[in-house]
Write a protein that holds these residues in place. Structure first.
Motif, PDB file in Angstrom:
ATOM      1  N   UNK A   5       0.830  -1.200   0.000  1.00  0.00           N
ATOM      2  CA  UNK A   5       0.000   0.000   0.000  1.00  0.00           C
ATOM      3  C   UNK A   5       0.868   1.255   0.000  1.00  0.00           C
TER       4      UNK A   5
ATOM      5  N   UNK B 182      -3.108  -3.678 -16.708  1.00  0.00           N
ATOM      6  CA  UNK B 182      -2.643  -2.311 -16.972  1.00  0.00           C
ATOM      7  C   UNK B 182      -1.935  -1.742 -15.747  1.00  0.00           C
TER       8      UNK B 182
ATOM      9  N   UNK C 170      -1.079   2.151 -14.341  1.00  0.00           N
ATOM     10  CA  UNK C 170      -1.232   3.593 -14.470  1.00  0.00           C
ATOM     11  C   UNK C 170      -0.491   4.261 -13.300  1.00  0.00           C
TER      12      UNK C 170
ATOM     13  N   UNK D 294      -0.901   7.899 -11.035  1.00  0.00           N
ATOM     14  CA  UNK D 294      -1.865   8.957 -10.776  1.00  0.00           C
ATOM     15  C   UNK D 294      -1.168  10.074 -10.022  1.00  0.00           C
TER      16      UNK D 294
ATOM     17  N   UNK E 209      -4.960   9.996 -14.470  1.00  0.00           N
ATOM     18  CA  UNK E 209      -4.280   8.708 -14.618  1.00  0.00           C
ATOM     19  C   UNK E 209      -3.613   8.651 -15.980  1.00  0.00           C
TER      20      UNK E 209
ATOM     21  N   UNK F 133      -1.311   6.111 -18.539  1.00  0.00           N
ATOM     22  CA  UNK F 133      -0.987   4.709 -18.775  1.00  0.00           C
ATOM     23  C   UNK F 133       0.514   4.531 -18.975  1.00  0.00           C
TER      24      UNK F 133
ATOM     25  N   UNK G  26      -1.433   2.560  -9.893  1.00  0.00           N
ATOM     26  CA  UNK G  26      -2.667   1.781  -9.902  1.00  0.00           C
ATOM     27  C   UNK G  26      -2.580   0.684 -10.947  1.00  0.00           C
TER      28      UNK G  26
ATOM     29  N   UNK H  63      -9.954  -2.136 -10.624  1.00  0.00           N
ATOM     30  CA  UNK H  63      -8.710  -1.549 -10.119  1.00  0.00           C
ATOM     31  C   UNK H  63      -8.294  -2.147  -8.789  1.00  0.00           C
ATOM     32  N   UNK H  64      -6.986  -2.172  -8.557  1.00  0.00           N
ATOM     33  CA  UNK H  64      -6.462  -2.420  -7.233  1.00  0.00           C
ATOM     34  C   UNK H  64      -6.542  -1.158  -6.398  1.00  0.00           C
ATOM     35  N   UNK H  65      -6.149  -1.271  -5.139  1.00  0.00           N
ATOM     36  CA  UNK H  65      -6.249  -0.136  -4.204  1.00  0.00           C
ATOM     37  C   UNK H  65      -5.105   0.862  -4.350  1.00  0.00           C
TER      38      UNK H  65
END
Lengths: 116, 112
Positions: free
Chosen positions: B9, B33, B35, B37, B43, B45, B90, B103-105
């Motif tokens: 995290x 993917x 990304x 942020x 976001x 890529x 992300x 999406x993941x966290x």
């Protein structure tokens, strides 16, 4: 190439007021359109999507968006917001099916702040 | 529910270190993917993959590489971390014939 413009970086509103978050896109081909929401310290969650058919799309949490091809817009609306709607909202566009066409291009985000 | 899990995290690394960010999805999705942020930039890529061992550059691949040896795992590698790579990263996935990502966290990476 496609691009997405979110016209407002921040939108403050009072609780129970209506809200519209604006999104315009540019693309030389047909597109698919999405709105995502990101709550603080979380990943993104899909709110709604337009693929084809009715131009008015309903999503989760009472949000809806209207696809307007002539104005190349996909604005997000909610008739009455709650404190819990405070989050960042992202508009995104995809060219569609097949391989790299699935990749999304995102706008820069709109921070919606709902005040009591 | 589909789960996309990012291994860390929060991460703090030193300039020049090699950094691995791991992402695992549990729903047999073909597309994955990465990304980054950043405030005011949305976001962007970095890389994506639509099959095992397949990868394509996104909009900002410089300074990054990726690895996808197994379908469920997509790793982002910073070969020599720099302070301008401090960001939220992300990971996302979706099936071959579907639209919209899961999406993941996110991993908040700080390079000092």
């Amino acid at each position: 190439a496609q691009s997405v413009t979110q016209l407002d970086s921040q939108v403050p509103v009072f609780e129970e007021a209506p809200v519209e978050l604006r999104c315009n896109y540019s693309s030389s081909v047909s597109v698919y359109l999405f709105w995502y929401v990101q709550y603080p310290n979380q990943g993104l969650q899909l709110l709604l999507k337009y693929l084809s058919g009715s131009t008015l799309v309903k999503g989760i949490n009472g949000f809806e968006a209207e696809f307007n091809k002539s104005q190349t817009s996909f604005h997000l609306r909610k008739p009455s917001v709650h404190i819990s709607d405070t989050a960042e909202y992202f508009c995104a566009v995809s060219r569609g099916s097949g391989g790299s066409n699935y990749k999304l291009t995102f706008g820069k985000g709109t921070l919606l702040t709902v005040n009591p | 529910d589909v789960k996309v899990t990012q291994s860390s995290r929060y991460l703090v690394k030193r300039t020049g270190e090699k950094v691995f960010l791991e992402c695992v999805q549990d729903m047999d999705h073909e597309n994955m993917f990465w990304y980054r942020q950043d405030p005011g930039l949305g976001l962007r890529l970095i890389y994506f993959s639509y099959d095992v061992k397949m990868k394509e550059k996104g909009d900002i691949p410089e300074g990054y590489s990726v690895s996808r040896e197994k379908k469920e795992r997509f790793s982002l590698i910073l070969e020599s971390a720099s302070t301008n790579q401090t960001s939220m990263y992300l990971c996302a996935s979706n099936p071959w014939d579907s639209y919209g990502y899961t999406f993941g966290s996110g991993t908040r990476l700080t390079v000092v």
